[in-house]
Scaffold this motif. Structure first.
Motif, PDB file in Angstrom:
ATOM      1  N   MET A   1      82.560  55.741  78.677  1.00 58.71           N
ATOM      2  CA  MET A   1      82.221  57.173  78.738  1.00 58.71           C
ATOM      3  C   MET A   1      81.942  57.595  80.183  1.00 58.71           C
ATOM      4  O   MET A   1      82.416  58.633  80.634  1.00 58.71           O
ATOM      5  N   LYS A   2      81.173  56.779  80.884  1.00 62.09           N
ATOM      6  CA  LYS A   2      80.842  57.088  82.272  1.00 62.09           C
ATOM      7  C   LYS A   2      82.090  57.136  83.145  1.00 62.09           C
ATOM      8  O   LYS A   2      82.225  57.980  84.019  1.00 62.09           O
ATOM      9  N   ASN A   3      83.009  56.187  82.893  1.00 61.93           N
ATOM     10  CA  ASN A   3      84.223  56.084  83.704  1.00 61.93           C
ATOM     11  C   ASN A   3      85.356  56.990  83.206  1.00 61.93           C
ATOM     12  O   ASN A   3      86.456  56.958  83.755  1.00 61.93           O
ATOM     13  N   LYS A   4      85.086  57.719  82.124  1.00 63.42           N
ATOM     14  CA  LYS A   4      86.073  58.625  81.526  1.00 63.42           C
ATOM     15  C   LYS A   4      87.371  57.898  81.138  1.00 63.42           C
ATOM     16  O   LYS A   4      88.475  58.395  81.385  1.00 63.42           O
ATOM     17  N   GLU A   5      87.215  56.718  80.545  1.00 64.54           N
ATOM     18  CA  GLU A   5      88.359  55.933  80.070  1.00 64.54           C
ATOM     19  C   GLU A   5      88.583  56.262  78.591  1.00 64.54           C
ATOM     20  O   GLU A   5      88.023  55.618  77.711  1.00 64.54           O
ATOM     21  N   LYS A   6      89.412  57.266  78.343  1.00 64.79           N
ATOM     22  CA  LYS A   6      89.600  57.764  76.982  1.00 64.79           C
ATOM     23  C   LYS A   6      90.216  56.722  76.054  1.00 64.79           C
ATOM     24  O   LYS A   6      89.798  56.583  74.908  1.00 64.79           O
ATOM     25  N   ASP A   7      91.223  55.987  76.534  1.00 67.33           N
ATOM     26  CA  ASP A   7      91.886  54.992  75.687  1.00 67.33           C
ATOM     27  C   ASP A   7      90.917  53.898  75.266  1.00 67.33           C
ATOM     28  O   ASP A   7      90.849  53.538  74.090  1.00 67.33           O
ATOM     29  N   LYS A   8      90.184  53.375  76.231  1.00 63.41           N
ATOM     30  CA  LYS A   8      89.243  52.299  75.940  1.00 63.41           C
ATOM     31  C   LYS A   8      88.153  52.789  74.988  1.00 63.41           C
ATOM     32  O   LYS A   8      87.796  52.090  74.034  1.00 63.41           O
ATOM     33  N   LEU A   9      87.658  53.974  75.214  1.00 61.08           N
ATOM     34  CA  LEU A   9      86.623  54.549  74.368  1.00 61.08           C
ATOM     35  C   LEU A   9      87.122  54.695  72.932  1.00 61.08           C
ATOM     36  O   LEU A   9      86.426  54.342  71.982  1.00 61.08           O
ATOM     37  N   SER A  10      88.335  55.166  72.782  1.00 59.35           N
ATOM     38  CA  SER A  10      88.928  55.358  71.458  1.00 59.35           C
ATOM     39  C   SER A  10      89.052  54.024  70.711  1.00 59.35           C
ATOM     40  O   SER A  10      88.700  53.923  69.536  1.00 59.35           O
ATOM     41  N   VAL A  11      89.530  53.000  71.400  1.00 55.75           N
ATOM     42  CA  VAL A  11      89.715  51.685  70.774  1.00 55.75           C
ATOM     43  C   VAL A  11      88.358  51.079  70.389  1.00 55.75           C
ATOM     44  O   VAL A  11      88.194  50.545  69.288  1.00 55.75           O
ATOM     45  N   ILE A  12      87.382  51.185  71.274  1.00 59.60           N
ATOM     46  CA  ILE A  12      86.055  50.641  70.987  1.00 59.60           C
ATOM     47  C   ILE A  12      85.455  51.339  69.768  1.00 59.60           C
ATOM     48  O   ILE A  12      84.875  50.690  68.898  1.00 59.60           O
ATOM     49  N   ARG A  13      85.645  52.641  69.691  1.00 60.15           N
ATOM     50  CA  ARG A  13      85.133  53.379  68.524  1.00 60.15           C
ATOM     51  C   ARG A  13      85.817  52.926  67.242  1.00 60.15           C
ATOM     52  O   ARG A  13      85.182  52.808  66.199  1.00 60.15           O
ATOM     53  N   MET A  14      87.127  52.662  67.314  1.00 59.88           N
ATOM     54  CA  MET A  14      87.848  52.186  66.123  1.00 59.88           C
ATOM     55  C   MET A  14      87.329  50.818  65.677  1.00 59.88           C
ATOM     56  O   MET A  14      87.135  50.579  64.489  1.00 59.88           O
ATOM     57  N   VAL A  15      87.108  49.933  66.637  1.00 57.99           N
ATOM     58  CA  VAL A  15      86.617  48.593  66.303  1.00 57.99           C
ATOM     59  C   VAL A  15      85.205  48.687  65.723  1.00 57.99           C
ATOM     60  O   VAL A  15      84.890  48.038  64.723  1.00 57.99           O
ATOM     61  N   LYS A  16      84.351  49.509  66.344  1.00 59.68           N
ATOM     62  CA  LYS A  16      82.992  49.701  65.833  1.00 59.68           C
ATOM     63  C   LYS A  16      83.018  50.253  64.414  1.00 59.68           C
ATOM     64  O   LYS A  16      82.248  49.823  63.552  1.00 59.68           O
ATOM     65  N   ALA A  17      83.902  51.198  64.160  1.00 56.79           N
ATOM     66  CA  ALA A  17      84.025  51.775  62.823  1.00 56.79           C
ATOM     67  C   ALA A  17      84.439  50.715  61.809  1.00 56.79           C
ATOM     68  O   ALA A  17      83.906  50.665  60.698  1.00 56.79           O
ATOM     69  N   SER A  18      85.362  49.847  62.199  1.00 59.29           N
ATOM     70  CA  SER A  18      85.793  48.764  61.308  1.00 59.29           C
ATOM     71  C   SER A  18      84.629  47.834  60.990  1.00 59.29           C
ATOM     72  O   SER A  18      84.453  47.409  59.843  1.00 59.29           O
ATOM     73  N   LEU A  19      83.837  47.513  62.017  1.00 58.78           N
ATOM     74  CA  LEU A  19      82.676  46.648  61.813  1.00 58.78           C
ATOM     75  C   LEU A  19      81.662  47.313  60.885  1.00 58.78           C
ATOM     76  O   LEU A  19      81.123  46.670  59.967  1.00 58.78           O
ATOM     77  N   GLN A  20      81.390  48.586  61.112  1.00 56.56           N
ATOM     78  CA  GLN A  20      80.422  49.297  60.283  1.00 56.56           C
ATOM     79  C   GLN A  20      80.924  49.460  58.858  1.00 56.56           C
ATOM     80  O   GLN A  20      80.149  49.320  57.907  1.00 56.56           O
ATOM     81  N   ASN A  21      82.207  49.731  58.687  1.00 52.78           N
ATOM     82  CA  ASN A  21      82.775  49.846  57.339  1.00 52.78           C
ATOM     83  C   ASN A  21      82.656  48.530  56.577  1.00 52.78           C
ATOM     84  O   ASN A  21      82.361  48.518  55.383  1.00 52.78           O
ATOM     85  N   GLU A  22      82.884  47.434  57.266  1.00 51.39           N
ATOM     86  CA  GLU A  22      82.769  46.123  56.633  1.00 51.39           C
ATOM     87  C   GLU A  22      81.321  45.843  56.236  1.00 51.39           C
ATOM     88  O   GLU A  22      81.058  45.304  55.165  1.00 51.39           O
ATOM     89  N   ALA A  23      80.381  46.210  57.100  1.00 47.93           N
ATOM     90  CA  ALA A  23      78.961  46.016  56.784  1.00 47.93           C
ATOM     91  C   ALA A  23      78.576  46.830  55.555  1.00 47.93           C
ATOM     92  O   ALA A  23      77.860  46.346  54.671  1.00 47.93           O
ATOM     93  N   ILE A  24      79.076  48.049  55.471  1.00 46.80           N
ATOM     94  CA  ILE A  24      78.795  48.901  54.304  1.00 46.80           C
ATOM     95  C   ILE A  24      79.417  48.286  53.057  1.00 46.80           C
ATOM     96  O   ILE A  24      78.781  48.227  51.997  1.00 46.80           O
ATOM     97  N   LYS A  25      80.642  47.804  53.191  1.00 43.91           N
ATOM     98  CA  LYS A  25      81.340  47.191  52.064  1.00 43.91           C
ATOM     99  C   LYS A  25      80.584  45.966  51.555  1.00 43.91           C
ATOM    100  O   LYS A  25      80.481  45.742  50.351  1.00 43.91           O
TER     101      LYS A  25
END
Length: 148
Positions: free
Chosen positions: A15-39
């Motif tokens: 976010m600080k470095n304004k790296e949109k691609d990296k931010l998007s991928v990290i958010r996707m991976v985090k979402a996958s981890l959180q979805n699995e925890a919920i599951k």
């Protein structure tokens, strides 16, 4: 440092470095981890489950990369290569071909497999040993070579 902590730190940095691609991928991976925890119905997931999720993310991107490559969609291929490189940063160190060949030989000896008909037994025994450290198709290739 856990995977989730690394992802959070890297997300802040992206976010600080304004790296949109990296931010998007990290958010996707985090979402996958959180979805699995919920599951699973837990707040925290084990390293083993984290590794499974990361492996799944890498495999999805590799499969998509292959399909987009066949379709001639170079714009999407470039984007996926970037995503794949980011996700692979969170994977454990991959085994070299020599290390993998040694593990395959040891496992075949442990299982006592003699022919390709027993390949399923060998794969079932070897995959937990190399989980996240080697691609399944590469393991399959080595097992086939050593059983023939």
């Amino acid at each position: 440092m856990s995977l989730l902590e690394r992802l959070n730190n890297d997300m802040k940095q992206a976010m600080k470095n304004k790296e949109k691609d990296k931010l998007s991928v990290i958010r996707m991976v985090k979402a996958s981890l959180q979805n699995e925890a919920i599951k699973l119905g837990t707040k925290e997931i084990s390293e083993d489950v984290e590794l499974t999720i990361l492996s799944r993310e890498v495999k999805q991107r590799k499969d998509s990369l292959h399909e987009f490559g066949k379709a001639g969609r170079e714009d999407l291929v470039d984007k996926l290569r970037t995503e794949l490189a980011i996700v692979e940063q969170y994977m454990p160190q991959q085994l070299s071909e020599d290390e993998l060949a040694e593990i395959v030989k040891e496992t075949i000896a442990e299982v006592g497999a003699k022919s390709k008909a027993e390949m399923g037994k060998v794969m079932a025994a070897i995959m937990p040993k190399v989980k996240g450290k080697a691609d399944g198709s590469l393991v399959n290739k080595f097992v086939q070579q050593h059983l023939s």
